[in-house]
Design a protein around this motif. Structure first.
Motif, PDB file in Angstrom:
ATOM      1  N   VAL A 174       0.871  -1.176   0.000  1.00 28.62           N
ATOM      2  CA  VAL A 174       0.000   0.000   0.000  1.00 28.62           C
ATOM      3  C   VAL A 174       0.911   1.231   0.000  1.00 28.62           C
ATOM      4  CG1 VAL A 174      -1.867   1.187   1.194  1.00 28.62           C
ATOM      5  CG2 VAL A 174      -1.703  -1.315   1.294  1.00 28.62           C
ATOM      6  N   PRO A 175       0.733   2.116  -0.991  1.00 29.44           N
ATOM      7  CA  PRO A 175       1.730   3.190  -1.172  1.00 29.44           C
ATOM      8  C   PRO A 175       1.861   4.141   0.017  1.00 29.44           C
ATOM      9  CG  PRO A 175      -0.089   3.370  -2.760  1.00 29.44           C
ATOM     10  CD  PRO A 175      -0.267   2.076  -2.059  1.00 29.44           C
ATOM     11  N   ASN A 176       0.722   4.543   0.597  1.00 29.72           N
ATOM     12  CA  ASN A 176       0.797   5.294   1.838  1.00 29.72           C
ATOM     13  C   ASN A 176       1.582   6.591   1.793  1.00 29.72           C
ATOM     14  OD1 ASN A 176      -0.779   4.095   3.940  1.00 29.72           O
ATOM     15  ND2 ASN A 176       0.552   2.297   3.782  1.00 29.72           N
ATOM     16  N   ALA A 177       1.345   7.405   0.754  1.00 31.33           N
ATOM     17  CA  ALA A 177       1.785   8.797   0.850  1.00 31.33           C
ATOM     18  C   ALA A 177       1.105   9.356   2.098  1.00 31.33           C
ATOM     19  CB  ALA A 177       1.348   9.567  -0.394  1.00 31.33           C
ATOM     20  N   ILE A 178       1.799  10.177   2.849  1.00 32.83           N
ATOM     21  CA  ILE A 178       1.221  10.592   4.141  1.00 32.83           C
ATOM     22  C   ILE A 178       0.059  11.575   3.933  1.00 32.83           C
ATOM     23  CG2 ILE A 178       1.726  11.472   6.456  1.00 32.83           C
ATOM     24  CD1 ILE A 178       3.085   8.819   5.879  1.00 32.83           C
ATOM     25  N   GLU A 179       0.073  12.319   2.848  1.00 31.47           N
ATOM     26  CA  GLU A 179      -1.117  13.135   2.540  1.00 31.47           C
ATOM     27  C   GLU A 179      -2.147  12.245   1.850  1.00 31.47           C
ATOM     28  OE1 GLU A 179      -2.671  16.758  -0.364  1.00 31.47           O
ATOM     29  OE2 GLU A 179      -1.182  15.338  -1.031  1.00 31.47           O
TER      30      GLU A 179
ATOM     31  N   ASN B 183     -12.186 -13.849   1.508  1.00 34.75           N
ATOM     32  CA  ASN B 183     -13.402 -13.169   1.070  1.00 34.75           C
ATOM     33  C   ASN B 183     -13.114 -11.819   0.403  1.00 34.75           C
ATOM     34  OD1 ASN B 183     -14.972 -15.228   2.340  1.00 34.75           O
ATOM     35  ND2 ASN B 183     -14.549 -14.234   4.289  1.00 34.75           N
ATOM     36  N   GLY B 184     -11.840 -11.510   0.262  1.00 31.93           N
ATOM     37  CA  GLY B 184     -11.487 -10.244  -0.369  1.00 31.93           C
ATOM     38  C   GLY B 184     -11.491  -9.058   0.572  1.00 31.93           C
ATOM     39  N   GLN B 185     -11.470  -9.336   1.868  1.00 32.40           N
ATOM     40  CA  GLN B 185     -11.379  -8.244   2.842  1.00 32.40           C
ATOM     41  C   GLN B 185      -9.911  -7.948   3.129  1.00 32.40           C
ATOM     42  OE1 GLN B 185     -13.966  -6.561   4.035  1.00 32.40           O
ATOM     43  NE2 GLN B 185     -15.552  -7.867   3.161  1.00 32.40           N
ATOM     44  N   LEU B 186      -9.547  -6.672   3.039  1.00 33.94           N
ATOM     45  CA  LEU B 186      -8.197  -6.266   3.411  1.00 33.94           C
ATOM     46  C   LEU B 186      -8.143  -6.273   4.935  1.00 33.94           C
ATOM     47  CD1 LEU B 186      -5.412  -5.116   2.604  1.00 33.94           C
ATOM     48  CD2 LEU B 186      -6.431  -2.844   2.736  1.00 33.94           C
ATOM     49  N   THR B 187      -7.370  -7.182   5.505  1.00 29.36           N
ATOM     50  CA  THR B 187      -7.441  -7.354   6.963  1.00 29.36           C
ATOM     51  C   THR B 187      -6.458  -6.460   7.710  1.00 29.36           C
ATOM     52  OG1 THR B 187      -5.892  -9.181   6.892  1.00 29.36           O
ATOM     53  CG2 THR B 187      -8.227  -9.739   6.765  1.00 29.36           C
ATOM     54  N   ASN B 188      -5.601  -5.769   6.977  1.00 26.79           N
ATOM     55  CA  ASN B 188      -4.720  -4.813   7.679  1.00 26.79           C
ATOM     56  C   ASN B 188      -4.797  -3.433   7.025  1.00 26.79           C
ATOM     57  OD1 ASN B 188      -3.319  -5.710   5.430  1.00 26.79           O
ATOM     58  ND2 ASN B 188      -1.340  -5.768   6.449  1.00 26.79           N
ATOM     59  N   GLY B 189      -6.019  -2.933   6.953  1.00 31.15           N
ATOM     60  CA  GLY B 189      -6.255  -1.661   6.282  1.00 31.15           C
ATOM     61  C   GLY B 189      -6.184  -0.448   7.186  1.00 31.15           C
ATOM     62  N   SER B 190      -5.269  -0.425   8.118  1.00 24.02           N
ATOM     63  CA  SER B 190      -5.072   0.781   8.924  1.00 24.02           C
ATOM     64  C   SER B 190      -3.637   0.789   9.424  1.00 24.02           C
ATOM     65  CB  SER B 190      -6.027   0.818  10.110  1.00 24.02           C
ATOM     66  OG  SER B 190      -5.501   0.064  11.182  1.00 24.02           O
ATOM     67  N   TYR B 191      -3.216   1.928   9.931  1.00 22.89           N
ATOM     68  CA  TYR B 191      -1.848   2.024  10.461  1.00 22.89           C
ATOM     69  C   TYR B 191      -1.680   1.241  11.763  1.00 22.89           C
ATOM     70  CZ  TYR B 191      -0.385   5.621   7.128  1.00 22.89           C
ATOM     71  OH  TYR B 191      -0.031   6.307   5.993  1.00 22.89           O
ATOM     72  N   MET B 192      -2.790   0.767  12.314  1.00 20.37           N
ATOM     73  CA  MET B 192      -2.646  -0.082  13.503  1.00 20.37           C
ATOM     74  C   MET B 192      -2.232  -1.497  13.087  1.00 20.37           C
ATOM     75  SD  MET B 192      -5.841   1.069  15.846  1.00 20.37           S
ATOM     76  CE  MET B 192      -7.001   0.462  14.636  1.00 20.37           C
ATOM     77  N   ASP B 193      -2.485  -1.840  11.831  1.00 15.18           N
ATOM     78  CA  ASP B 193      -2.268  -3.211  11.383  1.00 15.18           C
ATOM     79  C   ASP B 193      -1.234  -3.332  10.266  1.00 15.18           C
ATOM     80  OD1 ASP B 193      -4.746  -4.671  12.753  1.00 15.18           O
ATOM     81  OD2 ASP B 193      -5.392  -2.743  12.004  1.00 15.18           O
ATOM     82  N   TYR B 194      -1.159  -2.301   9.415  1.00 13.93           N
ATOM     83  CA  TYR B 194      -0.195  -2.311   8.317  1.00 13.93           C
ATOM     84  C   TYR B 194       1.083  -1.700   8.870  1.00 13.93           C
ATOM     85  CZ  TYR B 194       1.710  -1.617   3.610  1.00 13.93           C
ATOM     86  OH  TYR B 194       2.479  -1.660   2.475  1.00 13.93           O
TER      87      TYR B 194
ATOM     88  N   THR C 200     -10.210   9.482   3.728  1.00 13.69           N
ATOM     89  CA  THR C 200      -9.720   9.091   5.050  1.00 13.69           C
ATOM     90  C   THR C 200      -8.605   8.074   4.828  1.00 13.69           C
ATOM     91  OG1 THR C 200     -11.234   7.217   5.216  1.00 13.69           O
ATOM     92  CG2 THR C 200     -12.021   9.330   6.064  1.00 13.69           C
ATOM     93  N   ARG C 201      -7.797   7.835   5.814  1.00 17.79           N
ATOM     94  CA  ARG C 201      -6.736   6.834   5.655  1.00 17.79           C
ATOM     95  C   ARG C 201      -7.335   5.463   5.393  1.00 17.79           C
ATOM     96  NH1 ARG C 201      -2.186   7.004   3.522  1.00 17.79           N
ATOM     97  NH2 ARG C 201      -1.982   9.029   4.547  1.00 17.79           N
ATOM     98  N   SER C 202      -8.460   5.180   6.047  1.00 23.71           N
ATOM     99  CA  SER C 202      -9.104   3.887   5.803  1.00 23.71           C
ATOM    100  C   SER C 202      -9.484   3.754   4.335  1.00 23.71           C
ATOM    101  CB  SER C 202     -10.366   3.747   6.656  1.00 23.71           C
ATOM    102  OG  SER C 202     -10.050   3.942   8.004  1.00 23.71           O
ATOM    103  N   GLU C 203      -9.974   4.831   3.745  1.00 20.95           N
ATOM    104  CA  GLU C 203     -10.299   4.802   2.313  1.00 20.95           C
ATOM    105  C   GLU C 203      -9.026   4.657   1.475  1.00 20.95           C
ATOM    106  OE1 GLU C 203     -14.284   7.259   1.310  1.00 20.95           O
ATOM    107  OE2 GLU C 203     -12.792   8.443   2.382  1.00 20.95           O
ATOM    108  N   SER C 204      -7.973   5.361   1.860  1.00 17.74           N
ATOM    109  CA  SER C 204      -6.711   5.260   1.117  1.00 17.74           C
ATOM    110  C   SER C 204      -6.256   3.816   1.005  1.00 17.74           C
ATOM    111  CB  SER C 204      -5.595   6.044   1.814  1.00 17.74           C
ATOM    112  OG  SER C 204      -5.909   7.390   1.887  1.00 17.74           O
ATOM    113  N   PHE C 205      -6.360   3.104   2.099  1.00 21.79           N
ATOM    114  CA  PHE C 205      -5.937   1.705   2.083  1.00 21.79           C
ATOM    115  C   PHE C 205      -6.732   0.902   1.060  1.00 21.79           C
ATOM    116  CE2 PHE C 205      -3.613   2.340   6.056  1.00 21.79           C
ATOM    117  CZ  PHE C 205      -2.580   1.436   5.915  1.00 21.79           C
TER     118      PHE C 205
END
Lengths: 146, 791, 160
Positions: free
Chosen positions: B198-203, B705-716, B286-291
């Motif tokens: 996940v590219p994760n540009a900070i902006e 099931n196609g769910q991203l299970t680490n879609g936040s900075y708490m998990d990625y 939102t960051r969640s959307e970015s992921f």
């Protein structure tokens, strides 16, 4: 996610069965239930509140019992929707008589999460499920107290 | 700082920093327009689901709601296009299913947009979006690219049977490669996954679209790496609105790393909405959307075989790759695993036979596209892992094995470029040089002694090598056109000399951290002999800059800088005519030296500012010469540029826990001539850490099931400051022979070279302890390394 | 329902009616229009929104505006001694190329200021550990560490 566990309660299968079949009691012992409404013999409408770490959510949905075998077990199908994602599960629940007043309750099933529940809650759900099932059985034991 | 000549090669402090360090940068989300409205989306929580109904009634009457649109409203609007057409092996065009602005019938990945709510405030938009009720019928999802092609797998798009977007091959005929592998004395085989990132540009991505009905004029502020390209794609392919009615501005952009190249559905949708509503519409992810939405990177499943003769010379390379494209074809998704990956499989080596066979596949996941390095890190990872593993297997030294197989040095001027087996012709290179320098910096012999000693004391130390090459300076238009690109990849440089002799430069390249305002000003000031303060660099606004292709593929200086040089040459040439007239000399007799026009062999000379003023106040002026000193140029490069380098990682692996500690990182990079060493080093540092992030920490994890299970900075797991030692950098300079600055590009080098070096180092540490491990799946978490040691 | 809050931001007193759910970072950005404080995530992980609340580094997305009632707040816009001067950290980031895209920079500087306040003489490791709650995707942290070292040195010179 796989959900499995078992627990032994000090009651006969008949008594445990009666308890599981009673809507009002179920509403009391299932953790997080704020509303449980019987639609027909095997279908319930429910409202639940669950906290998964940073995510807390109010769920609305159905509980459905299938393959009901009197005093032996049933499959509980769950479809719950919330603003932070949905959960669905099929859980086999079986009762095994151990002694006159002892019953082993086993459950085994698969839980599917979607949306934010899956991206943020997945890591925590195992622990939360453990806690909830412990609460469920301890609530049940309280109900079974004479 | 006000020196004139000699600015090139100096670590000039950045001119853009003042606004950033004081909190006065202007990013898209900082902009609030008069009458501003705010958007929020309803997005599918399922990876694959039929949309049975969308009920917006309750939401529509909620406070602050301005409008709600669903898939049905944009059914007749085109989807966002792909910018590169790749053909199947049989010549048919790749499959290009529509990527709609809002989906009406079926959600194809988690996060697919179903409805947009526009309200007076952000909070009201979010509240109303939550009140929209969508009924879904969940369908089985497919996540793994190699399984998606099997019969009976869930189908993402009806129009792409077996989920195949295209298949593709490059290199020598497969029979020849098979035969060479079969005849090899040793074959090293690696089955591996280049995981999804996940590219994760900070902006987070942000857009603000407005429409002025009285002037029929749109303005889109967008966090993009290429405003003109967005305007072109959005106007011509999606909305069908005239380009000259649309201004696209990419203001300060908080990092891109590839993820902000692409034309996203939200850009077009907001522009469509603002026309409907006659009010500005803003959306910040939102960051969640970015992921879930920003195009991901990598995601290859590969099997590779490398053959060697008895003395360790590479005989052949055979590669089979499944590339996961995600649910939709993102803007450059098709060229990344093909033309930016397959063409780099020569690496730095004289491998005589190479073949790659690729299948590009749709799945119910986020779209995958270019991410820092784009295809080239995948090629480098494959080659460099094979090289180090082969050295272990053949009991050879990995550095020796490389020296044995390197292409000999060539400067591309007196010696020709190097023609690879996979279409490219390298411009210039000295591959021995970077490895020699790297070994010296590392103290290789001492390290091997220390490693042996450590192993005897039960400690696992490892060293890993990576000698990489990349194709940058993207790209010669005719070449990429013949390969399927739907755009030219030249750049535009416009130099406007103001009457006072101050300079405004308009470049089509876009800076989102690269420091163009400094580097480009250095080049211009140096060439004109002016202080840097006299030069202003303008970028990122389609209204100010005539045209441009933007910034990616380490192209800004090599292509954009060259366009500026072309314009500067025109300025000087015209200046000579004006000066010649002033001194009654021939233009051929006028030189431009140290910022002055000088008549050869005389004491007559005029400063640049004097000639500039004459150009704008042409009272005594050459007959027939236009007034003004203002030139625009398009520069289309003759070839790609080919930076290369040597990265060496040293790690310590904890035997008990499998924890990897990166203890040293040596990077010797040859990016051609260097304008600003400080900025180049910074690019290398950042790239290295991003590449190490892939090796040790990062990876998008989907469940079945196609769910991203680490879609936040708490998990990625993002790389953090305390994960790294100081990085030891050095440079070697082999100028690019075909552009005027001799530069090759530095933006992606660090990210391309570093990943395999770290993984190789961990494998080396394990071998030193007797664990003959071939591969550990990235990221190399403690658990994975520990498990590898238990086998 | 709105609640009145009184805060001092960068030395200036403000009084506003705010919604109870308004995050402090949105109050600073959208109400006061101090846009130097950035939002990079929704889980209080990235540190781009770091400010000082009563002198301590705080992630302003973790706090409600109403919780800041009565507080003394400093943002990146207010950390320099004056408009024409730079804080030693701001100077350090420029001198050492401690920023590229600039988006994480305000949060980095505010966190680093807290580190140096508590430990004027930090080791490289102490700086790195101190910054681990702030993400930077551009610099690889290398030059950020150097920038903080530069500032630590500079601040000592000033106080001596």
């Amino acid at each position: 996610m796989q959900l499995t566990g078992n627990h032994v309660v000090e009651a006969s299968p008949a008594k445990v069965w009666a308890l599981l079949m009673d809507t009002d009691t179920l509403a009391r012992i299932v953790p997080g239930v704020t509303k449980l409404e019987k639609i027909d013999d095997t279908t319930f409408k429910s409202t639940l509140g669950v906290k998964l770490g940073p995510v807390s959510a109010a769920f609305n949905g159905n509980l459905q019992m299938e393959n009901v075998m009197e005093e032996k077990g049933f499959t509980l199908k769950i479809q719950q929707n919330s603003k932070v994602g949905n959960a669905s599960a099929a859980i086999e629940i079986s009762l095994t008589p151990l002694e006159e007043t002892k019953t082993a309750i086993a459950f085994n099933g698969d839980v599917k999460l979607s949306g934010m529940l899956a991206t943020m809650g997945q890591r925590l759900i195992g622990g939360v499920a453990n806690t909830l099932s412990k609460q469920f059985f301890s609530n049940m034991e309280k109900e079974l107290l004479p | 700082m006000s020196t004139t000549h000699g600015l090139i090669g100096k670590s000039v402090k950045r001119v853009e920093d003042r606004r950033f360090i004081t909190g006065h940068g202007k990013y898209t989300d900082d902009i609030i327009l008069p009458g501003q409205t705010y958007a929020s989306f309803v997005r599918s929580p399922y990876a694959h689901a039929k949309i049975l109904s969308v009920d917006t009634n309750a939401a529509a009457s909620m406070p602050g709601v301005v409008a709600i649109f669903t898939g049905a409203d944009v059914e007749n609007v085109n989807g966002v296009p792909c910018g590169w057409q790749v053909n199947f092996k049989n010549g048919h065009h790749m499959k290009e299913p529509k990527h709609p602005l809002l989906v009406a019938d079926k959600a194809k990945h988690v996060g697919d947009a179903i409805a947009i709510v526009i309200a007076e405030s952000q909070a009201e938009a979010v509240d109303a979006a939550e009140a929209i009720v969508v009924e879904y019928e969940e369908l089985p999802a497919i996540v793994d690219a190699s399984k998606a092609v099997e019969d009976g797998a869930p189908q993402v798009h009806d129009s792409a049977p077996n989920n195949i977007c295209f298949d593709w091959a490059l290199g020598n005929p497969i029979e020849e490669v098979d035969a060479a592998i079969a005849a090899s004395a040793h074959v090293t085989t690696l089955d591996f996954v280049n995981q999804r990132l996940v590219p994760n540009a900070i902006e987070p991505r942000a857009y603000n679209a407005s429409y002025d009905q009285y002037n029929d004029k749109y303005t889109l502020y967008t966090s993009t790496q290429n405003p003109h390209l967005i305007r072109l794609l959005m106007c011509a392919f999606v909305l069908g609105i005239p380009e000259h009615r649309v201004r696209v501005v990419g203001p300060d952009v908080g990092g891109g790393f590839g993820s902000k190249i692409f034309h996203y559905t939200e850009e077009a949708l907001l522009t469509w909405c603002t026309h409907k509503l006659r009010r500005p519409v803003k959306w910040t992810s939102t960051r969640s959307e970015s992921f879930l939405l920003d195009a991901h990177g990598r995601d290859h499943i590969t099997k590779a075989d490398m053959g060697f003769d008895a003395s360790g010379n590479i005989t052949a390379l055979r590669v089979k790759t499944y590339a996961n494209l995600g649910a939709y074809l993102s803007t450059f998704a098709s060229c990344v695993p093909s033309y930016l990956h397959g063409t780099l499989l020569q690496g730095l080596y004289t491998t005589p036979k190479i073949n790659i066979d690729l299948v590009a596949v749709f799945t119910n996941t986020t779209a995958v596209d270019a991410y820092r390095g784009a295809g080239r890190p995948e090629a480098t990872y494959l080659l460099e892992r094979l090289l180090d593993l082969a050295a272990h297997e053949m009991n050879m030294d990995p550095a020796e094995l490389r020296f044995k197989n390197f292409i000999p040095p060539f400067d591309g001027v007196t010696q020709p470029g190097y023609q690879t087996q996979v279409a490219l012709q390298y411009d210039s290179g000295n591959y021995h040089g970077v490895l020699e320098k790297g070994l010296a910096m590392l103290g290789y012999e001492d390290f091997r002694k220390a490693q042996k000693e450590a192993a005897n004391n039960g400690k696992l130390l490892g060293v890993g090598f990576s000698t990489y090459i990349e194709a940058c300076g993207i790209a010669p238009s005719a070449v990429v056109g013949s390969l399927g690109a739907r755009a030219g990849l030249y750049e535009v440089g416009h130099v406007r000399v103001q009457p006072s002799g101050k300079i405004s430069v308009y470049t089509g390249a876009h800076s989102h951290g690269q420091g163009h305002e400094t580097t480009f000003a250095q080049v211009v000031a140096d060439k004109l002999g002016l202080p840097m303060e006299d030069v202003e660099i303008v970028h990122g606004d389609s209204e100010a800059v005539a045209f441009g292709m933007g910034t990616y593929g380490s192209r800004s200086l090599a292509v954009g800088g060259s366009a500026i040089i072309k314009s500067l040459e025109k300025v000087i040439e015209k200046g000579k005519k004006i000066a010649a007239h002033k001194f009654e000399a021939n233009p051929e007799d006028v030189d431009f030296v140290e910022g002055r026009f000088v008549v050869k062999g005389t004491h007559h000379s005029a400063p640049f500012s004097d000639i500039a003023l004459r150009a704008y106040v042409p009272h005594h002026y050459p007959a027939g010469l236009e007034p003004g000193l203002d030139f625009s140029s398009f520069y289309d490069p003759a070839n790609f540029t080919y930076p290369f380098g040597c990265h060496i990682a040293v790690v310590e692996v904890d035997k008990e826990t499998g924890k990897v500690q990166l203890t040293r990182f040596v990077a010797v990079d040859d990016v051609g001539n260097i304008i600003n060493p400080m900025i180049v080093e910074g690019q290398i540092h950042g790239g290295v850490v991003q590449g190490v992030g892939q090796a040790l920490f990062e990876g998008a994890e989907y469940d079945e099931n196609g769910q991203l299970t680490n879609g936040s900075y708490m998990d990625y797991c993002m790389p953090r400051a305390d994960d790294f030692p100081m990085i030891e950098t050095a440079s070697q300079v082999t100028p690019c022979p075909h552009n005027p600055l001799g530069v090759k590009g530095a933006g992606e080098a660090g990210c391309i070279g570093s990943t395999p070096a770290v993984v190789n180092a961990v494998i080396d540490a394990l071998w030193s302890g007797g664990h003959k491990v071939k591969d550990i799946r990235m990221p190399l978490t403690s658990e994975r390394v520990w498990r590898a040691m238990q086998q | 329902m709105s609640i009145r809050i009184n805060v001092t931001v960068n030395g200036v007193a403000f009084s506003h009616e705010v919604e109870p759910r308004l995050l402090l970072v949105n109050y600073l950005r959208d109400v006061l229009r101090l846009t130097g404080t950035h939002v990079g995530c929704d889980t209080s992980s990235c540190g781009a929104c770091t400010i000082h609340v009563n002198g301590k580094a705080t992630k302003s997305c973790t706090m409600l505006a109403v919780q800041a009632d009565g507080c003394e707040i400093t943002t990146i816009e207010g950390i320099a001694p004056s408009d024409d001067e730079l804080h030693p950290l701001q100077e350090g980031f420029r001198e050492c190329h401690g920023l590229q895209c600039g988006f994480c920079t305000p949060g980095m500087i505010m966190t680093a200021a807290d580190i140096l306040q508590n430990n004027p003489n930090p080791s490289e490791e102490e700086i790195r550990v101190g910054l681990e709650g702030n993400f930077c995707r551009c610099t690889g942290y290398h030059n950020i560490v150097k920038s903080v070292q530069y500032a630590a040195h500079k601040m000592k010179e000033v106080t001596v």
